[in-house]
Design an enzyme around this catalytic site. Structure first.
Site, mmCIF file in Angstrom:
data_model
loop_
_atom_site.group_PDB
_atom_site.id
_atom_site.type_symbol
_atom_site.label_atom_id
_atom_site.label_comp_id
_atom_site.label_asym_id
_atom_site.label_seq_id
_atom_site.Cartn_x
_atom_site.Cartn_y
_atom_site.Cartn_z
ATOM 1 N N ASP A 58 -5.967 -4.356 -2.260
ATOM 2 C CA ASP A 58 -7.380 -4.695 -2.415
ATOM 3 C C ASP A 58 -8.037 -3.882 -3.534
ATOM 4 O OD1 ASP A 58 -6.840 -6.164 -0.175
ATOM 5 O OD2 ASP A 58 -8.475 -5.366 1.036
ATOM 6 N N HIS A 204 -4.574 -0.321 -1.021
ATOM 7 C CA HIS A 204 -5.664 -0.377 -2.001
ATOM 8 C C HIS A 204 -5.184 0.068 -3.380
ATOM 9 C CE1 HIS A 204 -7.825 -0.195 1.835
ATOM 10 N NE2 HIS A 204 -8.798 -0.853 1.218
#
Ligand SMILES: [Zn+2]
Length: 266
Positions: A58, A204
């Site tokens: 992400d 992430h």
């Protein structure tokens, strides 16, 4: 209605206000809980999938990080799915184009990643999803089919936006906690300790830039080695979740009865 009734009937105020508080707390819990589908369908994992998983990254792309991430994935022959932020995709489309060319997937993660996503109004939700969809299509030539909400929070207006763009909401079954753990080796070991076939793993991009420490990217080599040792192949969400359109998965071993991992805490 309940607070009004408490005003009109002071003798019953305490139970009425308690009931009102419980309803508010329950609704807030449903909004902020990343897993679960109380406010609409939400994919978390592939249920019958012994040998494949999906790694998802992400909050990219990053001009100084995404290419290194792609290098590590390419060296291992692994595929992943990226959930970029729309404004970052507009500013830095190159790594996303490379990701698509190398067989990775992309999904919509809103245009600006609002921190108060659960409280965003209808116009904001429609704009965030629509603008990100256009940004990613412009950057890559690919129209996303998956949507991941910021922080995994839910929103009452999301269903309309998802239907408008043909998107399906997907969160995760296994959180790496790479935003909290300081040691990238711990991130990799935590994932390897808990991962099972069918998992969707939350990772992430770019934490080193923002917080002065290295994120999951640094531990990715260790993670990929460990997955291979466990016979788990990282594939895109399209491959993992597309159902009949996905390539048939090999079945190297039977899953013992009652061993289905659904509902595991992450
Ligand atoms: Zn995010």
């Amino acid at each position: 209605v309940l607070p009004l009734a408490a005003l009109l009937a002071p003798s019953a105020a305490v139970p009425l206000l308690c009931a009102w508080g419980a309803i508010q707390a329950g609704f807030t819990w449903a909004l902020l809980r990343p897993r679960g589908g109380l406010l609409g369908p939400n994919l978390e994992r592939a249920e019958v999938e012994p040998a494949r998983i999906a790694l998802t990254f992400d909050d990219g792309p990053r001009a100084d990080g995404t290419d290194a991430l792609l290098d590590r994935l390419a060296a291992a022959g692994a595929r992943a799915t990226f959930f970029p932020v729309g404004v970052r995709a507009r500013a830095c489309p190159g790594p996303l184009r490379r990701a698509i060319a190398e067989g990775h997937g992309i999904g919509n993660h809103t245009q600006t990643h609002p921190l108060l996503w659960a409280a965003a109004g209808r116009r904001r939700v429609l704009a965030e999803v629509g603008e990100a969809q256009a940004a990613l299509a412009d950057a890559t030539g690919v129209t996303p089919r998956w949507f991941r909400p910021p922080m995994g929070h839910k929103n009452m207006h999301l269903a309309e936006a998802l239907e408008r763009h043909g998107l399906r909401q997907v969160t995760w079954s296994l959180r790496s906690y790479d935003t909290l753990l300081r040691n990238t080796g711990r991130v990799a070991r935590r994932v390897l300790r808990n991962v099972r076939g069918g998992d969707i793993v939350l990772l992430h991009e770019g934490l080193a830039d923002r917080r002065g420490r290295e994120g999951a990217g640094g531990g990715l080599g260790l993670l990929l080695q460990g997955l291979a040792a466990r016979g788990l192949t990282p594939v895109t969400l399209d491959a993992l979740l597309a159902g009949p359109a996905a390539p048939a998965a090999p079945l190297p071993r039977a899953r013992p009865a009652g061993a289905a991992p659904a509902g595991r805490a992450s």
